[in-house]
Scaffold this active site. Structure first.
Site, PDB file in Angstrom:
ATOM      1  N   ARG A 122      16.805 -22.428 -30.909  1.00  0.00           N
ATOM      2  CA  ARG A 122      16.856 -22.352 -29.329  1.00  0.00           C
ATOM      3  C   ARG A 122      15.522 -23.051 -28.645  1.00  0.00           C
ATOM      4  NH1 ARG A 122      19.205 -17.338 -30.652  1.00  0.00           N
ATOM      5  NH2 ARG A 122      21.350 -17.551 -30.351  1.00  0.00           N
ATOM      6  N   LYS A 144      13.099 -36.499 -21.480  1.00  0.00           N
ATOM      7  CA  LYS A 144      14.305 -36.944 -21.586  1.00  0.00           C
ATOM      8  C   LYS A 144      14.670 -36.985 -23.149  1.00  0.00           C
ATOM      9  CE  LYS A 144      15.475 -40.195 -18.176  1.00  0.00           C
ATOM     10  NZ  LYS A 144      16.482 -41.074 -17.718  1.00  0.00           N
ATOM     11  N   GLU A 186       9.700 -53.386 -19.987  1.00  0.00           N
ATOM     12  CA  GLU A 186       9.705 -52.020 -19.292  1.00  0.00           C
ATOM     13  C   GLU A 186       8.171 -51.731 -18.510  1.00  0.00           C
ATOM     14  OE1 GLU A 186      12.070 -49.993 -18.968  1.00  0.00           O
ATOM     15  OE2 GLU A 186      13.337 -50.208 -20.553  1.00  0.00           O
ATOM     16  N   LYS A 228       4.502 -43.640 -14.942  1.00  0.00           N
ATOM     17  CA  LYS A 228       5.623 -42.831 -15.433  1.00  0.00           C
ATOM     18  C   LYS A 228       5.395 -41.357 -15.012  1.00  0.00           C
ATOM     19  CE  LYS A 228       9.542 -41.900 -17.924  1.00  0.00           C
ATOM     20  NZ  LYS A 228      10.240 -42.180 -18.956  1.00  0.00           N
ATOM     21  N   GLU A 238      14.853 -36.104 -12.452  1.00  0.00           N
ATOM     22  CA  GLU A 238      15.459 -37.054 -11.790  1.00  0.00           C
ATOM     23  C   GLU A 238      16.543 -36.904 -10.708  1.00  0.00           C
ATOM     24  OE1 GLU A 238      17.878 -39.545 -14.758  1.00  0.00           O
ATOM     25  OE2 GLU A 238      16.010 -40.812 -14.673  1.00  0.00           O
ATOM     26  N   ARG A 242      12.762 -40.248  -9.019  1.00  0.00           N
ATOM     27  CA  ARG A 242      12.760 -40.692 -10.398  1.00  0.00           C
ATOM     28  C   ARG A 242      13.680 -41.927 -10.524  1.00  0.00           C
ATOM     29  NH1 ARG A 242      11.895 -37.075 -15.872  1.00  0.00           N
ATOM     30  NH2 ARG A 242      12.145 -38.817 -17.393  1.00  0.00           N
ATOM     31  N   ASN A 246      14.748 -46.663 -12.623  1.00  0.00           N
ATOM     32  CA  ASN A 246      15.931 -47.337 -12.892  1.00  0.00           C
ATOM     33  C   ASN A 246      15.892 -49.134 -12.460  1.00  0.00           C
ATOM     34  OD1 ASN A 246      17.025 -45.719 -14.611  1.00  0.00           O
ATOM     35  ND2 ASN A 246      17.996 -44.685 -12.986  1.00  0.00           N
ATOM     36  N   HIS A 249      17.791 -51.763 -14.203  1.00  0.00           N
ATOM     37  CA  HIS A 249      18.670 -50.888 -15.291  1.00  0.00           C
ATOM     38  C   HIS A 249      20.111 -51.059 -14.754  1.00  0.00           C
ATOM     39  CE1 HIS A 249      14.835 -49.900 -17.139  1.00  0.00           C
ATOM     40  NE2 HIS A 249      15.591 -49.351 -18.047  1.00  0.00           N
ATOM     41  N   HIS A 253      22.180 -52.291 -17.617  1.00  0.00           N
ATOM     42  CA  HIS A 253      23.062 -51.492 -18.540  1.00  0.00           C
ATOM     43  C   HIS A 253      24.540 -52.161 -18.524  1.00  0.00           C
ATOM     44  CE1 HIS A 253      20.576 -47.481 -17.782  1.00  0.00           C
ATOM     45  NE2 HIS A 253      20.442 -47.941 -18.898  1.00  0.00           N
ATOM     46  N   HIS A 266      17.485 -53.672 -25.312  1.00  0.00           N
ATOM     47  CA  HIS A 266      17.455 -53.058 -24.053  1.00  0.00           C
ATOM     48  C   HIS A 266      16.817 -53.575 -23.156  1.00  0.00           C
ATOM     49  CE1 HIS A 266      17.514 -49.871 -21.037  1.00  0.00           C
ATOM     50  NE2 HIS A 266      16.358 -49.645 -21.254  1.00  0.00           N
TER      51      HIS A 266
HETATM   52  N1  LIG Z   1      13.858 -40.818 -23.324  1.00  0.00           N
HETATM   53  C1  LIG Z   1      13.642 -41.668 -22.387  1.00  0.00           C
HETATM   54  O1  LIG Z   1      13.120 -41.448 -21.400  1.00  0.00           O
HETATM   55  C2  LIG Z   1      13.877 -42.998 -22.834  1.00  0.00           C
HETATM   56  C3  LIG Z   1      13.363 -44.333 -22.115  1.00  0.00           C
HETATM   57  C4  LIG Z   1      13.765 -45.626 -22.471  1.00  0.00           C
HETATM   58  C5  LIG Z   1      14.368 -45.547 -23.814  1.00  0.00           C
HETATM   59  N2  LIG Z   1      14.964 -44.581 -24.430  1.00  0.00           N
HETATM   60  C6  LIG Z   1      15.778 -44.837 -25.642  1.00  0.00           C
HETATM   61  O2  LIG Z   1      14.920 -45.412 -26.728  1.00  0.00           O
HETATM   62  C7  LIG Z   1      15.714 -46.105 -27.485  1.00  0.00           C
HETATM   63  C8  LIG Z   1      15.243 -47.689 -27.794  1.00  0.00           C
HETATM   64  O3  LIG Z   1      13.765 -47.314 -28.247  1.00  0.00           O
HETATM   65  P1  LIG Z   1      13.294 -48.598 -28.971  1.00  0.00           P
HETATM   66  O4  LIG Z   1      13.263 -49.839 -28.116  1.00  0.00           O
HETATM   67  O5  LIG Z   1      11.849 -48.025 -29.435  1.00  0.00           O
HETATM   68  O6  LIG Z   1      14.105 -48.786 -30.211  1.00  0.00           O
HETATM   69  P2  LIG Z   1      14.028 -48.234 -31.616  1.00  0.00           P
HETATM   70  O7  LIG Z   1      13.673 -46.792 -31.691  1.00  0.00           O
HETATM   71  O8  LIG Z   1      15.250 -48.696 -32.283  1.00  0.00           O
HETATM   72  O9  LIG Z   1      12.816 -49.023 -32.356  1.00  0.00           O
HETATM   73  C9  LIG Z   1      13.120 -50.524 -32.599  1.00  0.00           C
HETATM   74  C10 LIG Z   1      12.897 -50.982 -34.068  1.00  0.00           C
HETATM   75  O10 LIG Z   1      11.446 -50.951 -34.371  1.00  0.00           O
HETATM   76  C11 LIG Z   1      11.251 -50.332 -35.656  1.00  0.00           C
HETATM   77  N3  LIG Z   1       9.987 -49.833 -35.470  1.00  0.00           N
HETATM   78  C12 LIG Z   1       9.384 -48.698 -34.782  1.00  0.00           C
HETATM   79  N4  LIG Z   1       8.011 -48.774 -34.686  1.00  0.00           N
HETATM   80  C13 LIG Z   1       7.532 -49.606 -35.540  1.00  0.00           C
HETATM   81  C14 LIG Z   1       6.329 -50.244 -35.867  1.00  0.00           C
HETATM   82  N5  LIG Z   1       5.307 -49.534 -35.343  1.00  0.00           N
HETATM   83  N6  LIG Z   1       6.455 -51.182 -36.771  1.00  0.00           N
HETATM   84  C15 LIG Z   1       7.304 -51.698 -37.330  1.00  0.00           C
HETATM   85  N7  LIG Z   1       8.619 -51.526 -36.957  1.00  0.00           N
HETATM   86  C16 LIG Z   1       8.896 -50.299 -35.885  1.00  0.00           C
HETATM   87  C17 LIG Z   1      12.149 -49.137 -35.527  1.00  0.00           C
HETATM   88  O11 LIG Z   1      12.397 -48.356 -36.832  1.00  0.00           O
HETATM   89  C18 LIG Z   1      13.355 -49.803 -35.007  1.00  0.00           C
HETATM   90  O12 LIG Z   1      14.010 -50.938 -36.099  1.00  0.00           O
HETATM   91  C19 LIG Z   1      17.163 -46.282 -26.836  1.00  0.00           C
HETATM   92  O13 LIG Z   1      17.918 -45.280 -27.697  1.00  0.00           O
HETATM   93  C20 LIG Z   1      17.002 -45.923 -25.615  1.00  0.00           C
HETATM   94  O14 LIG Z   1      17.998 -44.911 -24.849  1.00  0.00           O
HETATM   95  C21 LIG Z   1      14.663 -43.376 -23.745  1.00  0.00           C
HETATM   96 ZN   LIG Z   2      14.624 -48.946 -19.883  1.00  0.00          ZN
END
Ligand SMILES: NC(=O)c1ccc[n+]([C@@H]2O[C@H](COP(=O)([O-])OP(=O)(O)OC[C@H]3O[C@@H](n4cnc5c(N)ncnc54)[C@H](O)[C@@H]3O)[C@@H](O)[C@H]2O)c1
Ligand SMILES: [Zn+2]
Length: 364
Positions: A122, A144, A186, A228, A238, A242, A246, A249, A253, A266
């Site tokens: 929980r 989030k 971003e 942020k 949001e 917030r 986007n 986005h 998207h 992304h």
């Molecule tokens: N919660 C939120 O507010 C929020 C905001 C933006 C994005 N997201 C989410 O984040 C995700 C995308 O995140 P991302 O772009 O970081 O992708 P990811 O987490 O898939 O990482 C990208 C790649 O880099 C590798 N990697 C990570 N750190 C590394 C390092 N230091 N050295 C070498 N390789 C490394 C990972 O293993 C992966 O292969 C999506 O699922 C998206 O929905 C969430």
């Molecule tokens: Zn984004």
């Protein structure tokens, strides 16, 4: 060292940003959890291989009993199945209600670890230690969490604020080139939304940033997190404000979904989304042509983007099906000037179509 407070209820928390911070993570955690014993580091094999030892030594040095719990690599493992498997691993490793979960990886790991922590027994505490640009400038702050369903991305999730966010720009040195650049968009987004200095710096120092010069990276992470933090502090769940986050986005998207999430990263889709939003803003005279061109030019200068080849009509249809549209109305976040955006919901379809066609032209 920069400390930024995220003022949310019932408990504010800090994002700490400093080069080399990973080696001091154990001590930073002690400040928040003076009596903590066990922590559980959720990560993926590549991050553990490259940076796991630095973190493990730092945690051991601060007398943490640390367990690494691994999840498989990739967006398709951001799923309920992964959360279940991780929860089983936590129980086997002896995690109780006082466990501290650490999300150590990119946005995928952060979202999964945050979700896991929000439902495990929980709810237990989570600390985010982001290792990609996307995660450092965006995903790790704001609380989030979520996983994907077959029907779409992030359809199951929670709000679960971390107790602490530790950001070490040094870990970005091992990030693959395309992943690195994808995250920069971003940060640029943050500039357009509310920080003209950040935007100008990315405009004039693109080369140094692409070379990953530490001081430049630290600057853009700090400024993005500040933005942020301000937005999240004002609008934790949001509802309105917030939404400015986007920017880029809406169309981003749609581009992602129309290419089955396999073609663009992304951030790359968001980059095209920002260009399209600028074209739209200029077409409906929300902004002047010069500002729109500055945004497009600076975005494109951060590296080659995958070409836009999808059918523009399909993109428009996908926009109308997006979960963030309300009553079938598509909301666009459009720039007025660098540092100021506005929500606009009456953009004529023909103008949107034209903007997407423009992306095709620009990517030739
Ligand atoms: N919660 C939120 O507010 C929020 C905001 C933006 C994005 N997201 C989410 O984040 C995700 C995308 O995140 P991302 O772009 O970081 O992708 P990811 O987490 O898939 O990482 C990208 C790649 O880099 C590798 N990697 C990570 N750190 C590394 C390092 N230091 N050295 C070498 N390789 C490394 C990972 O293993 C992966 O292969 C999506 O699922 C998206 O929905 C969430
Ligand atoms: Zn984004």
């Amino acid at each position: 060292m920069t400390r930024i407070t995220i003022s949310v209820q019932p408990r504010p928390y800090e994002a700490v940003i400093e080069s080399g911070l990973l080696a001091r993570a154990g001590d930073c955690l002690r400040e928040i959890f003076p009596d903590g014993k066990h922590c559980f580091v959720v990560t993926v094999p590549v991050v553990r291989r490259k940076w796991g030892r630095v973190l493990a030594e730092s945690l051991a040095g601060a007398e943490w009993n640390a367990h690494f719990v691994l999840m498989p690599e990739g967006e398709r493992h951001k799923s309920m199945a992964t959360v279940e498997a991780l929860a089983e691993k936590l129980t086997r490793a002896g995690a109780d209600r006082n466990a501290v979960v650490i999300g150590f990886g990119g946005g995928v790991v952060g979202d999964v670890a945050g979700f896991l922590a929000s439902v495990y027994m929980r709810g237990v505490d989570v600390v985010q230690m982001p290792t990609t640009v996307v995660a450092q400038v965006d995903a790790s702050v704001g609380g989030k969490t979520g996983v994907n369903l077959k029907a779409g991305k992030n359809l199951v999730g929670t709000f679960h604020q971390p107790r602490l966010v530790l950001i070490d720009p040094q870990v970005l040195s091992t990030l693959p080139e395309r992943e690195f650049r994808s995250g920069l968009y971003e940060a640029l987004k943050c500039g357009v939304i509310g920080n003209p200095e950040l935007f100008s710096r990315m405009e004039t120092k693109a080369q140094k940033i692409l070379e990953r010069e530490p001081a430049e990276l630290e600057y853009l992470i700090v400024e993005s997190v500040k933005l942020k933090a301000a937005v999240v502090s004002a609008d934790e769940r949001e509802s309105g404000l917030r939404r400015v986050l986007n920017f880029g986005h809406t169309i981003g998207h749609a581009l992602e979904s129309q290419t089955d999430y396999r073609y663009f990263l992304h951030g790359e889709a968001v980059a095209w989304g920002m260009v399209a939003a600028s074209v739209i803003a200029s077409a409906i005279k929300k902004t002047d042509r010069r500002t729109a061109q500055r945004i497009s030019r600076t975005t494109v200068a951060l590296g080659t983007l995958p070409r836009v080849t999808v059918n523009p009509k399909k993109v428009v249809r996908a926009l109308q099906a997006d979960k963030k549209t309300r009553n079938g109305v598509v909301h666009f976040i459009l720039p007025r000037e660098i540092g100021k955006v506005e929500v606009v919901n009456n953009v004529p379809e023909a103008i949107v179509l034209e903007a997407i066609k423009q992306l095709q032209v620009l990517s030739r």
